[in-house]
Design a protein around this motif. Structure first.
Motif, PDB file in Angstrom:
ATOM      1  N   ARG A  62       0.816  -1.219   0.000  1.00 21.18           N
ATOM      2  CA  ARG A  62       0.000   0.000   0.000  1.00 21.18           C
ATOM      3  C   ARG A  62       0.849   1.268   0.000  1.00 21.18           C
ATOM      4  O   ARG A  62       0.442   2.286  -0.557  1.00 21.18           O
ATOM      5  CB  ARG A  62      -0.968  -0.036   1.192  1.00 21.18           C
ATOM      6  CG  ARG A  62      -2.062  -1.081   0.999  1.00 21.18           C
ATOM      7  CD  ARG A  62      -2.793  -1.447   2.272  1.00 21.18           C
ATOM      8  NE  ARG A  62      -3.826  -2.441   1.998  1.00 21.18           N
ATOM      9  CZ  ARG A  62      -3.587  -3.744   1.875  1.00 21.18           C
ATOM     10  NH1 ARG A  62      -2.360  -4.219   2.017  1.00 21.18           N
ATOM     11  NH2 ARG A  62      -4.578  -4.579   1.614  1.00 21.18           N
ATOM     12  N   GLU A  63       1.996   1.217   0.624  1.00 18.85           N
ATOM     13  CA  GLU A  63       2.860   2.392   0.670  1.00 18.85           C
ATOM     14  C   GLU A  63       3.381   2.761  -0.716  1.00 18.85           C
ATOM     15  O   GLU A  63       3.393   3.931  -1.099  1.00 18.85           O
ATOM     16  CB  GLU A  63       4.038   2.137   1.609  1.00 18.85           C
ATOM     17  CG  GLU A  63       4.963   3.323   1.778  1.00 18.85           C
ATOM     18  CD  GLU A  63       6.086   3.058   2.762  1.00 18.85           C
ATOM     19  OE1 GLU A  63       7.104   3.778   2.703  1.00 18.85           O
ATOM     20  OE2 GLU A  63       5.950   2.143   3.589  1.00 18.85           O
ATOM     21  N   LYS A  64       3.774   1.749  -1.483  1.00 22.99           N
ATOM     22  CA  LYS A  64       4.313   1.995  -2.833  1.00 22.99           C
ATOM     23  C   LYS A  64       3.245   1.872  -3.917  1.00 22.99           C
ATOM     24  O   LYS A  64       3.548   2.059  -5.100  1.00 22.99           O
ATOM     25  CB  LYS A  64       5.453   1.022  -3.118  1.00 22.99           C
ATOM     26  CG  LYS A  64       6.649   1.205  -2.191  1.00 22.99           C
ATOM     27  CD  LYS A  64       7.759   0.230  -2.547  1.00 22.99           C
ATOM     28  CE  LYS A  64       8.968   0.418  -1.637  1.00 22.99           C
ATOM     29  NZ  LYS A  64      10.054  -0.545  -1.941  1.00 22.99           N
ATOM     30  N   GLU A  65       2.011   1.552  -3.515  1.00 20.25           N
ATOM     31  CA  GLU A  65       0.880   1.384  -4.439  1.00 20.25           C
ATOM     32  C   GLU A  65       1.177   0.354  -5.526  1.00 20.25           C
ATOM     33  O   GLU A  65       0.932   0.558  -6.701  1.00 20.25           O
ATOM     34  CB  GLU A  65       0.478   2.729  -5.057  1.00 20.25           C
ATOM     35  CG  GLU A  65      -0.066   3.720  -4.034  1.00 20.25           C
ATOM     36  CD  GLU A  65      -0.682   4.950  -4.665  1.00 20.25           C
ATOM     37  OE1 GLU A  65      -0.188   5.386  -5.728  1.00 20.25           O
ATOM     38  OE2 GLU A  65      -1.685   5.458  -4.115  1.00 20.25           O
ATOM     39  N   LYS A  66       1.722  -0.796  -5.070  1.00 20.75           N
ATOM     40  CA  LYS A  66       2.016  -1.890  -5.979  1.00 20.75           C
ATOM     41  C   LYS A  66       1.278  -3.149  -5.525  1.00 20.75           C
ATOM     42  O   LYS A  66       1.005  -3.316  -4.334  1.00 20.75           O
ATOM     43  CB  LYS A  66       3.518  -2.186  -6.006  1.00 20.75           C
ATOM     44  CG  LYS A  66       4.378  -1.080  -6.599  1.00 20.75           C
ATOM     45  CD  LYS A  66       5.848  -1.507  -6.596  1.00 20.75           C
ATOM     46  CE  LYS A  66       6.730  -0.411  -7.185  1.00 20.75           C
ATOM     47  NZ  LYS A  66       8.163  -0.826  -7.200  1.00 20.75           N
ATOM     48  N   LEU A  67       0.974  -4.001  -6.471  1.00 19.15           N
ATOM     49  CA  LEU A  67       0.428  -5.309  -6.138  1.00 19.15           C
ATOM     50  C   LEU A  67       1.212  -6.381  -6.871  1.00 19.15           C
ATOM     51  O   LEU A  67       1.826  -6.139  -7.910  1.00 19.15           O
ATOM     52  CB  LEU A  67      -1.069  -5.397  -6.433  1.00 19.15           C
ATOM     53  CG  LEU A  67      -1.581  -5.312  -7.872  1.00 19.15           C
ATOM     54  CD1 LEU A  67      -1.491  -6.654  -8.595  1.00 19.15           C
ATOM     55  CD2 LEU A  67      -3.019  -4.821  -7.890  1.00 19.15           C
ATOM     56  N   ARG A  68       1.158  -7.581  -6.301  1.00 13.38           N
ATOM     57  CA  ARG A  68       1.915  -8.712  -6.847  1.00 13.38           C
ATOM     58  C   ARG A  68       0.973  -9.835  -7.212  1.00 13.38           C
ATOM     59  O   ARG A  68       0.052 -10.153  -6.452  1.00 13.38           O
ATOM     60  CB  ARG A  68       2.928  -9.209  -5.811  1.00 13.38           C
ATOM     61  CG  ARG A  68       3.816 -10.362  -6.261  1.00 13.38           C
ATOM     62  CD  ARG A  68       4.597 -10.891  -5.076  1.00 13.38           C
ATOM     63  NE  ARG A  68       5.620 -11.852  -5.460  1.00 13.38           N
ATOM     64  CZ  ARG A  68       6.313 -12.605  -4.606  1.00 13.38           C
ATOM     65  NH1 ARG A  68       6.055 -12.501  -3.298  1.00 13.38           N
ATOM     66  NH2 ARG A  68       7.220 -13.453  -5.027  1.00 13.38           N
ATOM     67  N   ILE A  69       1.204 -10.425  -8.367  1.00 11.89           N
ATOM     68  CA  ILE A  69       0.495 -11.639  -8.747  1.00 11.89           C
ATOM     69  C   ILE A  69       1.521 -12.740  -8.985  1.00 11.89           C
ATOM     70  O   ILE A  69       2.606 -12.503  -9.505  1.00 11.89           O
ATOM     71  CB  ILE A  69      -0.394 -11.449 -10.003  1.00 11.89           C
ATOM     72  CG1 ILE A  69       0.407 -10.892 -11.188  1.00 11.89           C
ATOM     73  CG2 ILE A  69      -1.578 -10.546  -9.693  1.00 11.89           C
ATOM     74  CD1 ILE A  69      -0.380 -10.795 -12.487  1.00 11.89           C
ATOM     75  N   VAL A  70       1.188 -13.929  -8.544  1.00 21.43           N
ATOM     76  CA  VAL A  70       2.014 -15.111  -8.792  1.00 21.43           C
ATOM     77  C   VAL A  70       1.114 -16.109  -9.493  1.00 21.43           C
ATOM     78  O   VAL A  70       0.069 -16.497  -8.956  1.00 21.43           O
ATOM     79  CB  VAL A  70       2.591 -15.682  -7.487  1.00 21.43           C
ATOM     80  CG1 VAL A  70       3.299 -17.002  -7.749  1.00 21.43           C
ATOM     81  CG2 VAL A  70       3.553 -14.678  -6.851  1.00 21.43           C
ATOM     82  N   TYR A  71       1.480 -16.517 -10.688  1.00 21.31           N
ATOM     83  CA  TYR A  71       0.566 -17.297 -11.532  1.00 21.31           C
ATOM     84  C   TYR A  71       1.311 -18.416 -12.245  1.00 21.31           C
ATOM     85  O   TYR A  71       2.535 -18.375 -12.425  1.00 21.31           O
ATOM     86  CB  TYR A  71      -0.116 -16.386 -12.556  1.00 21.31           C
ATOM     87  CG  TYR A  71       0.853 -15.680 -13.484  1.00 21.31           C
ATOM     88  CD1 TYR A  71       1.163 -16.198 -14.738  1.00 21.31           C
ATOM     89  CD2 TYR A  71       1.476 -14.497 -13.097  1.00 21.31           C
ATOM     90  CE1 TYR A  71       2.057 -15.564 -15.584  1.00 21.31           C
ATOM     91  CE2 TYR A  71       2.380 -13.842 -13.932  1.00 21.31           C
ATOM     92  CZ  TYR A  71       2.669 -14.387 -15.166  1.00 21.31           C
ATOM     93  OH  TYR A  71       3.579 -13.760 -15.997  1.00 21.31           O
TER      94      TYR A  71
END
Length: 256
Positions: A62-71
Motif C-alpha cells: 500500500r505504501e508503494k501502491e504496488k500489487l503482486r500476482i504469482v501465476y
C-alpha cells in the motif's frame, strides 16, 4: 472500494519455477482497497482473446501502491503475461471478489494453500493479527515457502516426499497435530473438499476460496457457477457465480 479498470506498468517479473511467475504491478489507488483473497482480471494485448484472465492477488504494497500476482503458465494468455518485462504495460480490472474475513486476535488460524492456491494466502498471512500457522502443499518443488516464514510457522507437504510431510496438506495437519479455531484455504477442489469434511468433523469454522474454478473473472462466461445452500435454510439451494459471489465462501455454504 469500487473496482477499477486501468493501464498499469510492470515493475518486475521473475520465474519462481519452470511454470510459476511472479509479477509486480504499479496499480495506484487500486491497492488501498485490496483485501486478502481478492483477485484481479488481467487483459490480453491480443485482440482475439477478449476475456481477461483472473489471477489472485499475492501481495499488496500500500505504501508503494504496488500489487503482486504469482501465476502458473497454463495457456496462451498467461504465456503472454510471462513475456512482460519491466516498463511494459498491461490492463487490469480490480480488486474483484470478496476476500477472507478478519479474525479476532485471540483466535488461532490455520492457513492452507495448495499449488497455485498458495499465492493468495501470503497476503493473508501478512495481514492477520491473530496466531497463525501455514500449511502449503506442492507436487514437488517449493515456491513462496520462505516468504511465509516471517509471518507464521510454516509446514510443507509434497506428493513425492522431497520436502516436509509426504502426502497432502491434511496429512501434514495431522502429522504435526496442528490445532486451530478457524481454517482458511485456497487450492484444488479435492483439497478443499477434504478440508471441509475435516473442519465439519472437528467443529472448526472454515472458509474456502474456490478461485480454481474461475475462467473469465467478470461473470461473462458462467463457467464458474456452483451450488450454494442458505446456511439458515438448508433446503434453499441456489446457483452462485464464484467470481461475483466469491471466491471465498463459508465451507458449509458451498457444494464441492
Amino acid at each position: 472500494m469500487a473496482k477499477e479498470k486501468k493501464r498499469v506498468v510492470v515493475t518486475s517479473q521473475e520465474r519462481l519455477s519452470d511454470d510459476i511467475c511472479s509479477m509486480w504491478l504499479e496499480a495506484g489507488s487500486m491497492v488501498s482497497g485490496i483485501r486478502p483473497g481478492q483477485f484481479i482480471s488481467v487483459y490480453s494485448g491480443d485482440g482475439s482473446r477478449l476475456l481477461p484472465r483472473p489471477i489472485s492477488i499475492c501481495e499488496a504494497d500500500r505504501e508503494k501502491e504496488k500489487l503482486r500476482i504469482v501465476y502458473r503458465i497454463a495457456g496462451q494468455g498467461t504465456r503472454e503475461f510471462s513475456a512482460c518485462r519491466p516498463g511494459d504495460f498491461v490492463h487490469i480490472l480490480g480488486p474483484l471478489g470478496n476476500g477472507f474475513p478478519e479474525v479476532a486476535e485471540d483466535k488461532t488460524a490455520l492457513l492452507v494453500g495448495g499449488g497455485i492456491g498458495i499465492p493468495p494466502m501470503l497476503e493473508l498471512a501478512k495481514t492477520l493479527r491473530c496466531r497463525k500457522t501455514a500449511v502449503l502443499g506442492y507436487r514437488d518443488k517449493l515456491f513462496l515457502h520462505h516468504e511465509f516464514q516471517p509471518y507464521c510457522q510454516v509446514f510443507a507437504a509434497t506428493e513425492d516426499g522431497s520436502a516436509g510431510t509426504k502426502g497432502n496438506v491434511l496429512d501434514a495437519v495431522k502429522a504435526n497435530r496442528l490445532q486451530a479455531d478457524i481454517i482458511m484455504a485456497c487450492g484444488p477442489t479435492p483439497m478443499l473438499r477434504a478440508l471441509k469434511a475435516y473442519a465439519a468433523e472437528n467443529h472448526i469454522e472454515c472458509y474456502l476460496s474456490l478461485e480454481e474454478k474461475m475462467a473469465c473473472g467478470i461473470g461473462a462466461c458462467l463457467a464458474c457457477v456452483c451450488q450454494t445452500a442458505d446456511v439458515d435454510h438448508h433446503s434453499n439451494v441456489r446457483n452462485a457465480r464464484i467470481c461475483k459471489d466469491g471466491p471465498v465462501f463459508r465451507a458449509e455454504e458451498v457444494e464441492l
